[in-house]
Design a protein around this motif. Structure first.
Motif, PDB file in Angstrom:
ATOM      1  N   SER A  40       0.862  -1.176   0.000  1.00  0.00           N
ATOM      2  CA  SER A  40       0.000   0.000   0.000  1.00  0.00           C
ATOM      3  C   SER A  40       0.901   1.229   0.000  1.00  0.00           C
ATOM      4  O   SER A  40       1.693   1.423   0.917  1.00  0.00           O
ATOM      5  N   LEU A  42       1.617   5.484  -0.809  1.00  0.00           N
ATOM      6  CA  LEU A  42       1.068   6.835  -0.882  1.00  0.00           C
ATOM      7  C   LEU A  42       2.182   7.805  -1.217  1.00  0.00           C
ATOM      8  O   LEU A  42       3.232   7.813  -0.569  1.00  0.00           O
ATOM      9  N   HIS A 102      -7.804   4.782   2.544  1.00  0.00           N
ATOM     10  CA  HIS A 102      -6.770   4.034   1.827  1.00  0.00           C
ATOM     11  C   HIS A 102      -5.721   3.373   2.718  1.00  0.00           C
ATOM     12  O   HIS A 102      -4.979   2.510   2.245  1.00  0.00           O
ATOM     13  N   GLY A 103      -5.596   3.800   3.966  1.00  0.00           N
ATOM     14  CA  GLY A 103      -4.547   3.251   4.822  1.00  0.00           C
ATOM     15  C   GLY A 103      -4.909   1.892   5.377  1.00  0.00           C
ATOM     16  O   GLY A 103      -6.021   1.397   5.146  1.00  0.00           O
ATOM     17  N   PHE A 105      -0.642   2.385   5.201  1.00  0.00           N
ATOM     18  CA  PHE A 105       0.298   2.393   4.091  1.00  0.00           C
ATOM     19  C   PHE A 105       1.615   1.738   4.506  1.00  0.00           C
ATOM     20  O   PHE A 105       2.036   1.845   5.653  1.00  0.00           O
ATOM     21  N   ILE A 108       5.228   5.707   2.413  1.00  0.00           N
ATOM     22  CA  ILE A 108       4.709   7.053   2.207  1.00  0.00           C
ATOM     23  C   ILE A 108       5.869   7.946   1.773  1.00  0.00           C
ATOM     24  O   ILE A 108       6.924   7.946   2.408  1.00  0.00           O
TER      25      ILE A 108
END
Length: 236
Positions: A40, A42, A102-103, A105, A108
């Motif tokens: 994940s 970002l 969305h987290g 993550f 980042i």
């Protein structure tokens, strides 16, 4: 060693990529084990969209790739399999919405506006959304030395000074001054902090209080006494 990032500029298309060249070598070193992994991700800052295909080509096909920018036109730069959210990286409400949607993550990267309040606000509100063993990378921290960005040499409000304070928080296990330098909760969350030219990398590693070991003839004993002693003059 992989050369994915260093070789990427020669493979770019019509989307412009803007990075300091030495970042690419650092990313090859830092992220060698991440290539092809489903994570994940970002990134703050879209600009001309050049980093979207770079990260999409590096990370695994099952990755969740989210990008933030304040410019509504950047929404049109989203690629299939990516999400572009529009908002201000210095807006805690927006950051909370992104984190919830969305987290958490794994990685980042802050390549946004590079102003001090932006970098610090983003870190404060996104760090809780970073997963254990994740990395938080802030690019272009040379702006900490630019008054026009809210910085300046040893300016208390700069991101560099903020990051230096994180070093103290990480080491607050070892305080001998419980009132003036108390144990900070982030001591249990920061695994390491690396400073490169214009880059700061903070590793999240959830952990308990450090343990000292003694080992002899295969027999191992553990103690946290090092954290409890006061007025010490030697650790031996």
């Amino acid at each position: 060693m992989t050369r994915y990032f260093r070789d990427h500029p020669a493979r770019t298309g019509d989307r412009m990529l803007l990075k300091m060249e030495h970042y690419l070598e650092h990313y090859d070193e830092l992220l060698a084990d991440w290539q092809g992994r489903d994570v994940s991700f970002l990134e703050i800052g879209v600009y001309k969209g050049g980093s979207l295909p770079m990260w999409q080509g590096f990370l695994g096909p099952g990755s969740r790739l989210v990008f933030l920018d304040i410019d509504p036109a950047c929404r049109d730069l989203a690629l299939q399999g990516t999400t572009v959210e529009i908002g201000d990286q210095a807006d805690p409400v927006f950051l909370e919405e992104v984190g919830v949607a969305h987290g958490p993550f794994d990685l980042i990267i802050d390549d946004g506006g590079h102003k001090m309040h932006q970098q610090i606000t983003s870190f404060r509100h996104l760090w809780p959304r970073l997963a254990d063993r994740g990395l938080y990378i802030v690019e272009d921290v040379h702006t900490s030395y630019w008054p026009g960005f809210g910085g300046g040499l040893r300016a208390p409000a700069s991101f560099i000074e903020f990051a230096k304070d994180l070093i103290d928080r990480m080491h607050s296990w070892y305080t001998e001054d419980d009132a003036g330098f108390p144990l900070h909760p982030m001591a249990k969350e920061i695994g390491g902090i690396r400073f490169y030219d214009s880059l700061v990398v903070i590793e999240k590693r959830l952990k308990e209080a450090p343990v000292a070991i003694t080992a002899q003839n295969g027999q191992v004993s553990r103690s946290r006494r090092m954290l409890e002693v006061r007025g010490r003059r030697s650790i031996f």
